[in-house]
Structures are given as structure tokens and as C-alpha cells.
Design a protein around this motif. Structure first.
Motif, PDB file in Angstrom:
ATOM      1  N   VAL A  34      -8.530 -16.252  -2.260  1.00 33.46           N
ATOM      2  CA  VAL A  34      -9.443 -15.488  -1.412  1.00 33.46           C
ATOM      3  C   VAL A  34      -8.719 -14.215  -0.963  1.00 33.46           C
ATOM      4  O   VAL A  34      -7.781 -14.285  -0.174  1.00 33.46           O
ATOM      5  CB  VAL A  34      -9.882 -16.310  -0.182  1.00 33.46           C
ATOM      6  N   TYR A  35      -9.135 -13.098  -1.505  1.00 28.94           N
ATOM      7  CA  TYR A  35      -8.550 -11.816  -1.079  1.00 28.94           C
ATOM      8  C   TYR A  35      -9.286 -11.356   0.164  1.00 28.94           C
ATOM      9  O   TYR A  35     -10.267 -10.640   0.093  1.00 28.94           O
ATOM     10  CB  TYR A  35      -8.637 -10.796  -2.219  1.00 28.94           C
ATOM     11  N   GLN A  36      -8.781 -11.831   1.315  1.00 23.90           N
ATOM     12  CA  GLN A  36      -9.483 -11.605   2.573  1.00 23.90           C
ATOM     13  C   GLN A  36      -8.988 -10.296   3.198  1.00 23.90           C
ATOM     14  O   GLN A  36      -8.441 -10.274   4.292  1.00 23.90           O
ATOM     15  CB  GLN A  36      -9.220 -12.805   3.500  1.00 23.90           C
ATOM     16  N   ASN A  37      -9.179  -9.207   2.466  1.00 23.63           N
ATOM     17  CA  ASN A  37      -8.688  -7.912   2.968  1.00 23.63           C
ATOM     18  C   ASN A  37      -9.775  -6.861   2.874  1.00 23.63           C
ATOM     19  O   ASN A  37     -10.652  -6.958   2.020  1.00 23.63           O
ATOM     20  CB  ASN A  37      -7.483  -7.445   2.137  1.00 23.63           C
ATOM     21  N   ALA A  38      -9.680  -5.862   3.742  1.00 24.87           N
ATOM     22  CA  ALA A  38     -10.673  -4.791   3.729  1.00 24.87           C
ATOM     23  C   ALA A  38     -10.266  -3.679   2.760  1.00 24.87           C
ATOM     24  O   ALA A  38     -11.086  -3.156   2.013  1.00 24.87           O
ATOM     25  CB  ALA A  38     -10.856  -4.223   5.130  1.00 24.87           C
ATOM     26  N   ALA A  39      -8.955  -3.314   2.760  1.00 23.13           N
ATOM     27  CA  ALA A  39      -8.555  -2.125   1.995  1.00 23.13           C
ATOM     28  C   ALA A  39      -7.409  -2.423   1.033  1.00 23.13           C
ATOM     29  O   ALA A  39      -6.819  -3.507   1.060  1.00 23.13           O
ATOM     30  CB  ALA A  39      -8.162  -1.014   2.964  1.00 23.13           C
ATOM     31  N   TYR A  40      -7.076  -1.461   0.164  1.00 23.31           N
ATOM     32  CA  TYR A  40      -6.085  -1.632  -0.891  1.00 23.31           C
ATOM     33  C   TYR A  40      -5.133  -0.432  -0.874  1.00 23.31           C
ATOM     34  O   TYR A  40      -5.571   0.710  -0.702  1.00 23.31           O
ATOM     35  CB  TYR A  40      -6.793  -1.740  -2.250  1.00 23.31           C
ATOM     36  N   GLU A  41      -3.850  -0.714  -1.099  1.00 24.03           N
ATOM     37  CA  GLU A  41      -2.857   0.360  -1.049  1.00 24.03           C
ATOM     38  C   GLU A  41      -2.658   0.995  -2.435  1.00 24.03           C
ATOM     39  O   GLU A  41      -2.766   0.305  -3.447  1.00 24.03           O
ATOM     40  CB  GLU A  41      -1.525  -0.232  -0.576  1.00 24.03           C
ATOM     41  N   PHE A  42      -2.359   2.288  -2.447  1.00 24.77           N
ATOM     42  CA  PHE A  42      -2.132   3.006  -3.708  1.00 24.77           C
ATOM     43  C   PHE A  42      -0.713   3.550  -3.791  1.00 24.77           C
ATOM     44  O   PHE A  42      -0.116   3.895  -2.770  1.00 24.77           O
ATOM     45  CB  PHE A  42      -3.149   4.142  -3.853  1.00 24.77           C
ATOM     46  N   GLU A  43      -0.200   3.637  -5.033  1.00 30.22           N
ATOM     47  CA  GLU A  43       1.179   4.113  -5.222  1.00 30.22           C
ATOM     48  C   GLU A  43       1.304   5.606  -5.032  1.00 30.22           C
ATOM     49  O   GLU A  43       2.354   6.115  -4.667  1.00 30.22           O
ATOM     50  CB  GLU A  43       1.670   3.726  -6.614  1.00 30.22           C
ATOM     51  N   SER A  44       0.207   6.330  -5.295  1.00 34.37           N
ATOM     52  CA  SER A  44       0.285   7.782  -5.165  1.00 34.37           C
ATOM     53  C   SER A  44      -1.084   8.339  -4.803  1.00 34.37           C
ATOM     54  O   SER A  44      -2.096   7.673  -4.990  1.00 34.37           O
ATOM     55  CB  SER A  44       0.747   8.413  -6.489  1.00 34.37           C
ATOM     56  N   ALA A  45      -1.081   9.565  -4.337  1.00 35.33           N
ATOM     57  CA  ALA A  45      -2.342  10.247  -4.020  1.00 35.33           C
ATOM     58  C   ALA A  45      -3.172  10.427  -5.287  1.00 35.33           C
ATOM     59  O   ALA A  45      -4.403  10.352  -5.262  1.00 35.33           O
ATOM     60  CB  ALA A  45      -2.058  11.598  -3.371  1.00 35.33           C
ATOM     61  N   GLU A  46      -2.457  10.624  -6.442  1.00 31.29           N
ATOM     62  CA  GLU A  46      -3.163  10.813  -7.716  1.00 31.29           C
ATOM     63  C   GLU A  46      -3.910   9.542  -8.123  1.00 31.29           C
ATOM     64  O   GLU A  46      -5.053   9.590  -8.569  1.00 31.29           O
ATOM     65  CB  GLU A  46      -2.165  11.200  -8.838  1.00 31.29           C
ATOM     66  N   GLN A  47      -3.230   8.379  -7.956  1.00 35.65           N
ATOM     67  CA  GLN A  47      -3.869   7.092  -8.261  1.00 35.65           C
ATOM     68  C   GLN A  47      -5.097   6.886  -7.390  1.00 35.65           C
ATOM     69  O   GLN A  47      -6.118   6.368  -7.833  1.00 35.65           O
ATOM     70  CB  GLN A  47      -2.886   5.936  -8.001  1.00 35.65           C
ATOM     71  N   MET A  48      -4.927   7.306  -6.142  1.00 36.61           N
ATOM     72  CA  MET A  48      -6.004   7.140  -5.180  1.00 36.61           C
ATOM     73  C   MET A  48      -7.222   7.970  -5.592  1.00 36.61           C
ATOM     74  O   MET A  48      -8.357   7.495  -5.545  1.00 36.61           O
ATOM     75  CB  MET A  48      -5.493   7.607  -3.812  1.00 36.61           C
ATOM     76  N   GLU A  49      -6.954   9.195  -6.028  1.00 40.59           N
ATOM     77  CA  GLU A  49      -8.051  10.057  -6.457  1.00 40.59           C
ATOM     78  C   GLU A  49      -8.798   9.430  -7.645  1.00 40.59           C
ATOM     79  O   GLU A  49     -10.022   9.366  -7.668  1.00 40.59           O
ATOM     80  CB  GLU A  49      -7.531  11.446  -6.848  1.00 40.59           C
ATOM     81  N   LEU A  50      -8.019   8.914  -8.620  1.00 38.44           N
ATOM     82  CA  LEU A  50      -8.642   8.305  -9.806  1.00 38.44           C
ATOM     83  C   LEU A  50      -9.548   7.141  -9.411  1.00 38.44           C
ATOM     84  O   LEU A  50     -10.668   7.008  -9.919  1.00 38.44           O
ATOM     85  CB  LEU A  50      -7.553   7.804 -10.773  1.00 38.44           C
TER      86      LEU A  50
END
Ligand SMILES: *Cc1c(COP(=O)(O)O)cnc(C)c1O
Length: 409
Positions: A28-44
Motif C-alpha cells: 500500500v503506497y500510502q503517500n500523497a507525493a513523489y520525489e524527483f531526482e532533478s528538475a528536468e525529471q520533474m518537468e518530464l
């Protein structure tokens, strides 16, 4: 995974990514948000160029695994899991409807679905045209250029009406209108929506799938078998996304904005429920069939209504469309509303409760409860009688149920 069985597919649909600890059931992934390694990954991720999870209102690994299992067993293109059956119905319809659109359906509808059409949508200028869906001429004469969908329930509740899906889907196809079916009453193991010309399937997974009424849930299942160029609202979208237009509009806009996605804890419970769906369904429908046959012999009961009974008006059609297991819901008619209340108050094993396909057998008097706030005129138009009691058969022994009902009569 064509070579493996229905149950095999439910049990062996792979996780989208290998679990870090080799967990056998989807955590059960009981989380609201997810972390990204870089701003570029986040944009994608945020612009949809990669399918990484960003926020659990939009997607979540546990919910996705539940969706993947349903996709696998239905052979569908897209599955979206919502937090109730009503959320599934409202999200699917809002994906297609706009001010000036109309929906063609029957008055034989689940109470909240009726109210959603007749009241909630009407306030936004979406018209609902109620007609007899078993009458092809009526259906066709209600469809026009602004019809955004034809909507039906495959066995209506509590009237137990069955529409000939082959005939209806030919009409919708010919007129370029999507056919949306609420198939809650007969689950995937016994009814293959894809084979009956249904374009969008809706399921309240609160019922059979949750596995003993553990949680609420709803599914929107898209078979990508409709040409959305003929949809007034999705026409332009279809030029870009083709057969994927519906699911793209739903996933990229509607469901994000309405915010009724299934929660991870519920997806876990419903995935477990899915794993035992076939065996629970077989048991409950066997019991239901034996029970209605016994009840037919009792003179205190005016009529027993179950489409799996030889005496039923829809028996042949039900057999063709749903096989020999047409759900575990039936109704009986007694002499009067008072007789129904007296009878229900004496039941000891059968519970007085709403809901369908709990592990326990349930009874309800629809006219005074689900349809209790509707006017007598509307109830009459909907064919909801004061003399009807609805039963949902659970996993008890058939003799225990029969004896309880017999004594209460
Ligand atoms: C229960 C039910 C719904 C609504 O589902 P919820 O999960 O209660 O929101 C819709 N259609 C049918 C046929 C149902 O039985």
C-alpha cells in the motif's frame, strides 16, 4: 497473457516495477507525493512525457496495480479506478457531456444515477431523455446530433429488466453514439462487456469486487472501440488522440479536476477481493438459484423475480448474455407494503441493509428507502413497487436462508 485463465490473470498481473523487497502482494503506497531526482525529471513527469507518478490524486502505484489487473481480465484499453460507483458514473458522463448535450437512458436506474441525471446534470443544461430501452424504435427516435451517450444498466435494480444488447449496440453504432453500460450486477467473470458492443463499462466495485463490502470503489473501463470523431465534445480531441480520446480526456482533465480517485488502502482491499471474485460469485449465485426455486413454491409470496428462473420473462435473453449465473440479486413481491415491513422485521439471519453482494445476505424495501424521497408518481414511472423486497444473496448455507425467510412469512 492470453494463454492464462481469468483467475490466473488476476493473480499474476505483474507490478509496473519490481518491488524493492520482493513483496508478493502489492504494497500500500500510502503517500500523497513523489520525489524527483532533478528538475528536468520533474518537468518530464508533470508534462506527461514519462509516466512517473507525481501526486496520488492523479495516479498511485497501488491503485495502478488494481487497474492493471482489471485491464488484464477485461482486455480493455484503459481502466480508471474511482472512490465509488457514483464517482465512476459522474466522471464518465462529465467526460462526454456539455451544456446542450443529451443522454438517452431508461427510468429503470439505480436511485442516485437517476437523481444525477434528472437533477445534478440538468442544472448544467444537460438533458436526460428517458425512454424504454427495450423498444428500438423509441431509442432511435430519442437520439439526435446532441446525444452524447446512451446509458443503461444490464439488469435493472429492482425491476430486473434486461435489454437485448446486440440490438441496442447496433442502434448506437449506427447512430455514432457511445454505449455506456453499468454492469455492476454481473461481474467480469460472467459478463464480457467487450463482446456486446459496449464502449464504456462502469462498475461499482463496492459490490462483488470489494470482497465482503470492505470498501467503496468504482471503475471506468474504456474498450477503445468507439470512433470519438462523432462525439460532439471529443471531436477535436479525437483528431489528436484517435481511439484514446475518451481515456485521455478523462485522465488528463476530468478526473484530476473532480478529484475522486481511488485511495491506495481501498485499492489494496479491492485487489484482494478481486482474487476471490470467481469463487465467491459461483457460491453466491448457486445459492441464489437454489433459494429462488424454493421460494417459488411458497404460497405467501406473490411473485419471485430473478432472470435465472425458467418462469422469468427475460430468462432466454439473460441466459444468452449472462450465462447460467445472472447475479445474486432477486426480488419478491408480497401482498402489501405492510406485509413487507412485517416480514422484514421478523428476519433473523438475513440482514436489513442496503448494498449488494456482501458476504452476508441482505434485504431492503426499495420503495421506502433507496427511492423513499421520490414522489409516488416518479416511483410509479420507475416501476418501483411498494410490494417489492430486494435480496442480495451472500455466502450462507441455502437452507439457513430458506428457513429464515419461511419463518418470517
Ligand atoms: C451501488 C450501485 C451504484 C453506485 O455505486 P456506489 O459504489 O455505491 O457509489 C451504481 N450502480 C449500481 C447498479 C449499483 O448497484
Amino acid at each position: 497473457m492470453d494463454e492464462i485463465s481469468f483467475d490466473g490473470k488476476i493473480l499474476h498481473t505483474p507490478f509496473a516495477k519490481p518491488d524493492a523487497y520482493g513483496a508478493l502482494s502489492m504494497p500500500v503506497y500510502q503517500n500523497a507525493a513523489y520525489e524527483f531526482e532533478s528538475a528536468e525529471q520533474m518537468e518530464l513527469a508533470f508534462t506527461g512525457k514519462v509516466s512517473d507518478h507525481t501526486y496520488s490524486r492523479i495516479t498511485n502505484p497501488t491503485v495502478q496495480n488494481f487497474e492493471d489487473r482489471v485491464k488484464n481480465i477485461t482486455g480493455s484499453f484503459g481502466v480508471t479506478a474511482m472512490n465509488s460507483g457514483m464517482a465512476a458514473i459522474s466522471n464518465a458522463i462529465i467526460t462526454l457531456a456539455q451544456t446542450g448535450s443529451n443522454i438517452v437512458t431508461s427510468r429503470h436506474l439505480f436511485g442516485n444515477t437517476y437523481s444525477f441525471f434528472a437533477s445534478t446534470l440538468a442544472a448544467f443544461g444537460v438533458e436526460t431523455r428517458f425512454c424504454d430501452l427495450t423498444n428500438s424504435y423509441e431509442v432511435e427516435s430519442h437520439i439526435d446530433a446532441n446525444t452524447c451517450a446512451v446509458f443503461l444498466e444490464i439488469i435493472t435494480n429492482p425491476q430486473m429488466e434486461v435489454v437485448d444488447l446486440k440490438v441496442l449496440s447496433e442502434i448506437t453504432k449506427k447512430n455514432g453514439v457511445p454505449l455506456i453500460a453499468d454492469t455492476t450486477i454481473v461481474p467480469f467473470c460472467n459478463f464480457k462487456a467487450k463482446n456486446w458492443g459496449i464502449n464504456i463499462e462502469i462498475v461499482s466495485s463496492t459490490k462483488y469486487i470489494s470482497g465482503g463490502a470492505t470498501s467503496l470503489g468504482g471503475l471506468i473501463i474504456d474498450y477503445a472501440n468507439f470512433d470519438w470523431l462523432s462525439s460532439p465534445k471529443l471531436h477535436n480531441f479525437a483528431k489528436e488522440f484517435g481511439m484514446a480520446a475518451f481515456t485521455t480526456k478523462l485522465r488528463k482533465e476530468i478526473h484530476r479536476n473532480l478529484g475522486a480517485y481511488m485511495s491506495p488502502q481501498v485499492a489494496y482491499l479491492q485487489s484482494l477481493g478481486l482474487e476471490t471474485l470467481s469463487i465467491r460469485y459461483d457460491r453466491a449465485t448457486d445459492t441464489c438459484k437454489k433459494l429462488v426455486e424454493k421460494l417459488e413454491t411458497l404460497s405467501e409470496i406473490e411473485s419471485v423475480n430473478y432472470t435465472g428462473l425458467n418462469s422469468n420473462k427475460y430468462f432466454q435473453l439473460s441466459l444468452i448474455q449472462f450465462g447460467d449465473r445472472p447475479g445474486a440479486m432477486f426480488t419478491i413481491n408480497l401482498a402489501s407494503r405492510e406485509a413487507c415491513f412485517r416480514f422484514m422485521n421478523k428476519l433473523k439471519i438475513v440482514k436489513r441493509a442496503t448494498n449488494l453482494f456482501d458476504n452476508k445476505t441482505l434485504s431492503i424495501h426499495p420503495a421506502s428507502t433507496i427511492f423513499g424521497t421520490f414522489t409516488p408518481e416518479v416511483r410509479k414511472e420507475m416501476n418501483v413497487s411498494d410490494k417489492t423486497i430486494r435480496f442480495s444473496v451472500g455466502l450462507e448455507d441455502v437452507n439457513d436462508l430458506f428457513n429464515d425467510i419461511k419463518k418470517a412469512l
